[in-house]
Design a protein around this motif. Structure first.
Motif, PDB file in Angstrom:
ATOM      1  N   GLN A 206      81.982  -6.364   1.556  1.00 41.84           N
ATOM      2  CA  GLN A 206      81.435  -7.465   0.765  1.00 41.84           C
ATOM      3  C   GLN A 206      82.227  -8.744   0.982  1.00 41.84           C
ATOM      4  O   GLN A 206      81.661  -9.839   1.083  1.00 41.84           O
ATOM      5  CB  GLN A 206      81.427  -7.081  -0.720  1.00 41.84           C
ATOM      6  N   GLN A 207      83.553  -8.625   1.064  1.00 42.42           N
ATOM      7  CA  GLN A 207      84.376  -9.803   1.302  1.00 42.42           C
ATOM      8  C   GLN A 207      84.082 -10.428   2.657  1.00 42.42           C
ATOM      9  O   GLN A 207      84.038 -11.648   2.807  1.00 42.42           O
ATOM     10  CB  GLN A 207      85.867  -9.447   1.211  1.00 42.42           C
ATOM     11  N   LEU A 208      83.894  -9.561   3.657  1.00 37.22           N
ATOM     12  CA  LEU A 208      83.644 -10.049   5.005  1.00 37.22           C
ATOM     13  C   LEU A 208      82.171 -10.366   5.259  1.00 37.22           C
ATOM     14  O   LEU A 208      81.839 -10.969   6.291  1.00 37.22           O
ATOM     15  CB  LEU A 208      84.122  -9.010   6.032  1.00 37.22           C
ATOM     16  N   GLN A 209      81.338  -9.921   4.330  1.00 35.70           N
ATOM     17  CA  GLN A 209      79.887 -10.088   4.488  1.00 35.70           C
ATOM     18  C   GLN A 209      79.422  -9.488   5.818  1.00 35.70           C
ATOM     19  O   GLN A 209      78.666 -10.094   6.585  1.00 35.70           O
ATOM     20  CB  GLN A 209      79.509 -11.576   4.397  1.00 35.70           C
ATOM     21  N   ALA A 210      79.913  -8.279   6.074  1.00 28.29           N
ATOM     22  CA  ALA A 210      79.569  -7.584   7.325  1.00 28.29           C
ATOM     23  C   ALA A 210      79.643  -6.086   7.103  1.00 28.29           C
ATOM     24  O   ALA A 210      80.449  -5.588   6.314  1.00 28.29           O
ATOM     25  CB  ALA A 210      80.533  -7.998   8.442  1.00 28.29           C
ATOM     26  N   GLU A 211      78.797  -5.339   7.805  1.00 22.20           N
ATOM     27  CA  GLU A 211      78.828  -3.881   7.761  1.00 22.20           C
ATOM     28  C   GLU A 211      79.844  -3.384   8.778  1.00 22.20           C
ATOM     29  O   GLU A 211      79.825  -3.792   9.943  1.00 22.20           O
ATOM     30  CB  GLU A 211      77.439  -3.318   8.091  1.00 22.20           C
ATOM     31  N   LEU A 212      80.749  -2.504   8.344  1.00 21.74           N
ATOM     32  CA  LEU A 212      81.832  -2.034   9.204  1.00 21.74           C
ATOM     33  C   LEU A 212      81.588  -0.643   9.764  1.00 21.74           C
ATOM     34  O   LEU A 212      82.165  -0.276  10.793  1.00 21.74           O
ATOM     35  CB  LEU A 212      83.160  -2.041   8.430  1.00 21.74           C
TER      36      LEU A 212
END
Length: 298
Positions: A48-54
Motif C-alpha cells: 500500500q505504501q509503494l502502491q505496487a503489487e509485490l
C-alpha cells in the motif's frame, strides 16, 4: 509526490525479504519467529505504501512480481545496513552481563559443551547462554550467533578465529557387534563387516578415497546424516563407524578399533564477528570456551 518508505518501515522490508527468500508466508514466519498473519499484514502495508503489487500467488507459494524483484537488491542492502547498526551498537557494551548465543555441532553441543557452560554460569552468573546445536553454519554477520565452534577455519571477512586444536577421530563399534561379527584388524577385514555411514554427505566416502580405498554409498549398510543419531546407531550394534576418540573412550559400550587405517582429526575453531569479539561478555565467554575445550583437543 510519491510516498517514500521511512526508516521506521524496516520491519515491513524485513517481512518482504523473508517472504521473498522463503517463498511463502508460513516459511517466512518460521524464519523470523513471527506469526503468519502479522507478516501478511506487513507485506500488505508495504504494498500500500509503494502502491505496487509485490507478489503473485501460485499453487506452490508466493512469487515476486517484476516490481518485487526490482526491490530485492535495495532491500538486501537495507538489511545489511541494519545488521551493521546492530553489530556496532552491541559491540559498544561494556558490561559483563547479558546474553551470549553459541552455535556448535550437534556432537560438540551434546557431549562437550554442557559441562563447560555450567562452569561459565558458575563463574559469570550475570551472563545468560543460548546454545544452538547445528551442523549447518550460522551466519555470524547477521547475529544468528555470537560465537561459533566449528570443525573448519572460516574464511569469511570480518570474522575473528582462534584455532583450539584437533579432536582425534577413531574407528569404533559396540561390544555386542564385535562379539557377533568377529575381529577387525585391518582394511582387509572391512568387507566382512557392516559399516555405518552418512546418508547424503560424502565426507566418509571421500575419506576412504584419500586413504586409497574406493567405496560407494552402498558400502554403508546403515546411513544417517545426524551425527548424534549416527553414534546411537553404532552403539546399538548396526556396525562399524567413526566417532570422536574422547567420546568413545568414555562410553563403556563402545570399543575403539585400531587397524592402521588413516583417519584425519577434526580441527576446532572458535569464531566471532570482529565487531563483537571485544564486547566484554563475549570476550569472557570466548576465553572460558577456549579454556574448557583444552582437555578435549591435542
Amino acid at each position: 509526490m510519491d510516498k517514500l518508505i521511512t526508516p521506521a518501515d524496516w520491519s515491513l522490508v524485513q517481512a518482504f525479504l523473508a517472504v521473498a527468500e522463503e517463498g511463502s508466508l508460513s516459511a517466512a514466519a518460521r524464519a523470523l519467529r513471527a506469526s503468519q498473519p502479522t507478516l501478511g499484514r506487513q507485506v500488505k502495508t508495504l504494498e500500500q505504501q509503494l502502491q505496487a503489487e509485490l507478489f503473485t500467488r501460485q499453487p506452490r507459494g508466493l512469487v515476486l512480481t517484476e516490481t518485487g524483484a526490482a526491490l530485492m537488491a535495495p532491500a538486501r542492502a537495507m538489511r545489511d545496513a541494519m545488521h551493521e547498526i546492530s553489530l556496532a551498537a552491541a559491540g559498544r557494551s561494556v558490561q559483563i552481563e547479558g546474553t551470549v548465543r553459541i552455535t556448535a555441532s550437534t556432537m560438540t553441543a551434546l557431549y562437550h559443551l554442557p559441562n563447560i557452560i555450567a562452569e561459565i554460569r558458575r563463574l559469570e552468573p550475570a551472563i545468560s547462554i543460548e546454545l544452538a546445536p547445528s551442523d549447518a553454519s550460522s551466519n555470524l554477520l547477521y547475529r544468528e550467533a555470537d560465537i561459533a565452534l566449528r570443525m573448519y577455519r572460516p574464511t569469511q571477512l570480518d570474522l575473528v578465529t582462534q584455532y583450539l586444536g584437533d579432536i582425534k577421530l577413531v574407528l569404533c563399534a559396540s561390544q555386542s557387534y564385535l562379539k557377533k561379527a568377529g575381529p577387525l584388524t585391518g582394511p582387509q577385514d572391512f568387507k566382512h563387516h557392516d559399516f555405518v555411514g552418512f546418508d547424503t554427505s560424502t565426507a566418509i566416502i571421500d575419506g576412504f578415497k584419500r586413504a586409497g580405498l574406493e567405496v560407494t554409498r552402498d558400502f554403508f549398510k546403515t546411513r544417517c546424516d545426524d551425527h548424534s543419531t549416527f553414534l546411537a546407531l553404532i552403539r546399538s550394534g548396526c556396525g562399524v563407524g567413526f566417532s570422536q576418540g574422547n567420546i568413545v573412550a568414555n562410553d563403556p559400550e563402545l570399543v575403539a578399533i585400531e587397524t592402521g587405517f588413516p583417519i584425519p582429526a577434526l580441527p576446532i575453531w572458535l569464531t566471532a564477528h570482529e565487531a563483537m569479539r571485544e564486547t566484554p561478555r563475549i570476550r569472557r565467554v570466548w576465553d572460558l570456551l577456549a579454556e574448557g575445550m583444552k582437555p578435549l583437543v591435542s
